[in-house]
Write a protein that holds these residues in place. Structure first.
Motif, PDB file in Angstrom:
ATOM      1  N   UNK A 116       0.840  -1.195   0.000  1.00  0.00           N
ATOM      2  CA  UNK A 116       0.000   0.000   0.000  1.00  0.00           C
ATOM      3  C   UNK A 116       0.875   1.246   0.000  1.00  0.00           C
ATOM      4  N   UNK A 117       0.542   2.200  -0.875  1.00  0.00           N
ATOM      5  CA  UNK A 117       1.188   3.507  -0.895  1.00  0.00           C
ATOM      6  C   UNK A 117       0.135   4.549  -0.557  1.00  0.00           C
ATOM      7  N   UNK A 118       0.352   5.276   0.535  1.00  0.00           N
ATOM      8  CA  UNK A 118      -0.558   6.362   0.915  1.00  0.00           C
ATOM      9  C   UNK A 118      -0.026   7.658   0.329  1.00  0.00           C
ATOM     10  N   UNK A 119      -0.818   8.247  -0.566  1.00  0.00           N
ATOM     11  CA  UNK A 119      -0.395   9.389  -1.373  1.00  0.00           C
ATOM     12  C   UNK A 119      -1.333  10.558  -1.138  1.00  0.00           C
ATOM     13  N   UNK A 120      -0.777  11.770  -0.986  1.00  0.00           N
ATOM     14  CA  UNK A 120      -1.591  12.970  -0.861  1.00  0.00           C
ATOM     15  C   UNK A 120      -1.187  13.957  -1.954  1.00  0.00           C
ATOM     16  N   UNK A 121      -2.168  14.729  -2.457  1.00  0.00           N
ATOM     17  CA  UNK A 121      -1.919  15.682  -3.544  1.00  0.00           C
ATOM     18  C   UNK A 121      -2.932  16.814  -3.454  1.00  0.00           C
ATOM     19  N   UNK A 122      -2.602  18.005  -3.982  1.00  0.00           N
ATOM     20  CA  UNK A 122      -3.593  19.082  -4.045  1.00  0.00           C
ATOM     21  C   UNK A 122      -4.793  18.667  -4.891  1.00  0.00           C
ATOM     22  N   UNK A 123      -5.938  19.257  -4.606  1.00  0.00           N
ATOM     23  CA  UNK A 123      -7.187  18.821  -5.236  1.00  0.00           C
ATOM     24  C   UNK A 123      -7.119  18.946  -6.759  1.00  0.00           C
ATOM     25  N   UNK A 124      -6.825  20.133  -7.277  1.00  0.00           N
ATOM     26  CA  UNK A 124      -6.836  20.339  -8.729  1.00  0.00           C
ATOM     27  C   UNK A 124      -5.791  19.478  -9.419  1.00  0.00           C
ATOM     28  N   UNK A 125      -4.574  19.477  -8.897  1.00  0.00           N
ATOM     29  CA  UNK A 125      -3.502  18.685  -9.492  1.00  0.00           C
ATOM     30  C   UNK A 125      -3.822  17.193  -9.429  1.00  0.00           C
ATOM     31  N   UNK A 126      -4.397  16.762  -8.314  1.00  0.00           N
ATOM     32  CA  UNK A 126      -4.737  15.353  -8.170  1.00  0.00           C
ATOM     33  C   UNK A 126      -5.847  14.920  -9.102  1.00  0.00           C
ATOM     34  N   UNK A 127      -6.879  15.734  -9.210  1.00  0.00           N
ATOM     35  CA  UNK A 127      -8.025  15.383 -10.072  1.00  0.00           C
ATOM     36  C   UNK A 127      -7.642  15.383 -11.546  1.00  0.00           C
ATOM     37  N   UNK A 128      -6.909  16.408 -11.972  1.00  0.00           N
ATOM     38  CA  UNK A 128      -6.656  16.587 -13.390  1.00  0.00           C
ATOM     39  C   UNK A 128      -5.518  15.721 -13.917  1.00  0.00           C
ATOM     40  N   UNK A 129      -4.511  15.430 -13.077  1.00  0.00           N
ATOM     41  CA  UNK A 129      -3.324  14.762 -13.602  1.00  0.00           C
ATOM     42  C   UNK A 129      -2.919  13.501 -12.843  1.00  0.00           C
ATOM     43  N   UNK A 130      -2.927  13.546 -11.503  1.00  0.00           N
ATOM     44  CA  UNK A 130      -2.433  12.395 -10.749  1.00  0.00           C
ATOM     45  C   UNK A 130      -3.357  11.194 -10.907  1.00  0.00           C
ATOM     46  N   UNK A 131      -4.663  11.409 -10.741  1.00  0.00           N
ATOM     47  CA  UNK A 131      -5.597  10.288 -10.824  1.00  0.00           C
ATOM     48  C   UNK A 131      -5.585   9.612 -12.190  1.00  0.00           C
ATOM     49  N   UNK A 132      -5.583  10.355 -13.311  1.00  0.00           N
ATOM     50  CA  UNK A 132      -5.472   9.663 -14.605  1.00  0.00           C
ATOM     51  C   UNK A 132      -4.191   8.851 -14.742  1.00  0.00           C
ATOM     52  N   UNK A 147      -3.736   4.633  -1.776  1.00  0.00           N
ATOM     53  CA  UNK A 147      -4.760   5.370  -1.028  1.00  0.00           C
ATOM     54  C   UNK A 147      -4.493   6.851  -1.280  1.00  0.00           C
ATOM     55  N   UNK A 148      -5.367   7.486  -2.078  1.00  0.00           N
ATOM     56  CA  UNK A 148      -5.146   8.864  -2.535  1.00  0.00           C
ATOM     57  C   UNK A 148      -5.984   9.839  -1.723  1.00  0.00           C
ATOM     58  N   UNK A 149      -5.303  10.802  -1.105  1.00  0.00           N
ATOM     59  CA  UNK A 149      -5.960  11.854  -0.338  1.00  0.00           C
ATOM     60  C   UNK A 149      -5.784  13.164  -1.095  1.00  0.00           C
ATOM     61  N   UNK A 150      -6.897  13.755  -1.579  1.00  0.00           N
ATOM     62  CA  UNK A 150      -6.850  15.036  -2.280  1.00  0.00           C
ATOM     63  C   UNK A 150      -7.183  16.131  -1.284  1.00  0.00           C
ATOM     64  N   UNK A 161       0.968   9.710   8.445  1.00  0.00           N
ATOM     65  CA  UNK A 161       1.208   8.382   7.884  1.00  0.00           C
ATOM     66  C   UNK A 161       1.210   8.296   6.375  1.00  0.00           C
ATOM     67  N   UNK A 162       1.583   9.383   5.678  1.00  0.00           N
ATOM     68  CA  UNK A 162       1.631   9.326   4.217  1.00  0.00           C
ATOM     69  C   UNK A 162       3.021   8.881   3.761  1.00  0.00           C
ATOM     70  N   UNK A 163       3.039   8.056   2.720  1.00  0.00           N
ATOM     71  CA  UNK A 163       4.296   7.604   2.138  1.00  0.00           C
ATOM     72  C   UNK A 163       4.845   8.609   1.134  1.00  0.00           C
ATOM     73  N   UNK A 164       3.950   9.377   0.511  1.00  0.00           N
ATOM     74  CA  UNK A 164       4.367  10.238  -0.587  1.00  0.00           C
ATOM     75  C   UNK A 164       3.391  11.398  -0.707  1.00  0.00           C
ATOM     76  N   UNK A 165       3.917  12.565  -1.071  1.00  0.00           N
ATOM     77  CA  UNK A 165       3.082  13.745  -1.318  1.00  0.00           C
ATOM     78  C   UNK A 165       3.477  14.368  -2.639  1.00  0.00           C
ATOM     79  N   UNK A 166       2.493  14.849  -3.391  1.00  0.00           N
ATOM     80  CA  UNK A 166       2.751  15.670  -4.560  1.00  0.00           C
ATOM     81  C   UNK A 166       2.576  17.113  -4.108  1.00  0.00           C
TER      82      UNK A 166
END
Length: 357
Positions: A116-132, A147-150, A161-166
């Motif tokens: 499991x990789x717990x990933x967090x990203x800003x809402x706009x960046x996550x919706x438009x680019x990270x999720x695709x 596990x993506x947290x926008x 407890x996040x492994x990675x952040x954008x």
């Protein structure tokens, strides 16, 4: 073998061990205590371990009974460790860190990266680019779960407890490991309809007569925008102008849509503005379809300064070893952002403004 040298059968604890330690799952509870020390929250600890908050509370109570001293101090506002709790955490944290690293190293020996990789990203960046990108990534790595947290809030990676952040930032934190994904810039945009009604600014000072759509950060809106341009064989020029407008928001997609609706000029990161800068089919004269963008860049030879970050990073808390699943995701994101950022607006070249004015 005499009774004096007979092996311990497990019926009673050996004399060298405290019976209280054998009566409770102390070692797993000690790990739980180290997480409470990091998160300062029963809720966050429960989330990281996949437990209920009540279970966390019960296990801490059991650990306190086993030690005979209070370890955690809870109030309505905060969760803190007592002096005894701090001592336990400081003494046991290195051992648990080594266990975690060893387990990750053994797991990474598998032919397929997994986990499991717990990933967090800003809402706009996550919706438009990270999720695709994640859709393609997960199809290539079926043993990895994400596990993506926008969230536009700046989360604390270690505590939550996040492994990675954008992150979209100028400078990543020194306490973390950061991989640059791509450069980015800020742009001023407006709809053609708005500019037809209200005029097109020719210089930054003209913005004081326009409706400006302002980004809210930490509940506060900027009262001015600062713009800069570089001219050939001349010192860089920088101008700050006061701004006002009919709407403020803490999400760049919301401001982009407000600009598309003709409410004013918005200051946006390029990745958020880009979908609206692409030509799309629209009804033209006499009903004939034409292709035109819903937003255009305003003052293209001036660049807004100091508001959004200059680069997008993948950031993770520092550890001696990077889990293979995290490493695979970072490499995939680096390739993906390098590809998509080629279509984002470029910075004006020195001297370009001499031609446009």
């Amino acid at each position: 073998m005499s009774k004096h040298t007979s092996a311990h059968t497990g019926a009673t604890p050996p004399a060298s061990l405290d019976p209280a330690l054998c009566a409770h799952p102390v070692f797993s509870d000690l790990h739980l205590l180290t997480l409470i020390g990091e998160t300062r929250s029963y809720t966050q600890t429960a989330r990281r371990l996949g437990l209920s908050k009540a279970t966390v509370s019960q296990r801490i109570s059991a650990l306190e009974r086993a030690t005979g001293v209070p370890l955690v101090r809870r109030t309505t506002r905060a969760v803190t460790l007592t002096a005894a709790g701090l001592q336990l955490v400081e003494d046991t944290r290195p051992a648990f860190a080594r266990i975690e690293q060893s387990f990750a190293a053994v797991r990474d020996l598998a032919s397929q990266p997994r986990g499991l990789v717990r990933l967090t990203a800003p809402v706009a960046l996550g919706r438009q680019y990270v999720m695709p990108m994640l859709a393609d990534f997960l199809s290539r790595h079926p043993e990895i779960r994400v596990e993506l947290d926008l969230n536009d809030r700046l989360v604390h990676l270690g505590q939550e407890g996040f492994d990675l952040a954008i992150r979209h930032t100028h400078t990543p934190p020194d306490s973390s490991v950061a991989w640059p994904l791509c450069d980015t810039r800020s742009v001023l945009v407006a709809s053609p309809d708005y500019l037809a009604r209200c005029g097109t600014p020719a210089c930054p000072e003209d913005l004081v007569r326009h409706a400006c759509l302002v980004y809210l950060r930490a509940g506060l809106a900027a009262s001015s925008w600062t713009l800069a341009r570089t001219r050939r064989r001349q010192p860089p020029e920088q101008v700050s102008v006061p701004v006002w407008g009919p709407i403020k928001a803490n999400n760049s997609e919301t401001l982009r849509d407000a600009a598309r609706a003709g409410l004013g000029i918005a200051l946006l990161p390029d990745f958020s503005a880009m979908p609206a800068l692409q030509p799309v089919a629209q009804a033209g004269p006499e009903g004939h379809p034409v292709r035109a963008p819903s937003l255009v860049i305003v003052l293209p030879d001036w660049e807004p300064q100091g508001f959004f970050g200059a680069r997008i990073y993948a950031i993770r808390p520092w550890t001696p070893q990077v889990p293979r699943a995290v490493q695979c995701l970072v490499e995939f994101l680096r390739a993906g952002f390098a590809e998509i950022s080629r279509g984002w607006p470029e910075r004006p070249l020195p001297g370009q403004s001499d031609i446009s004015r």
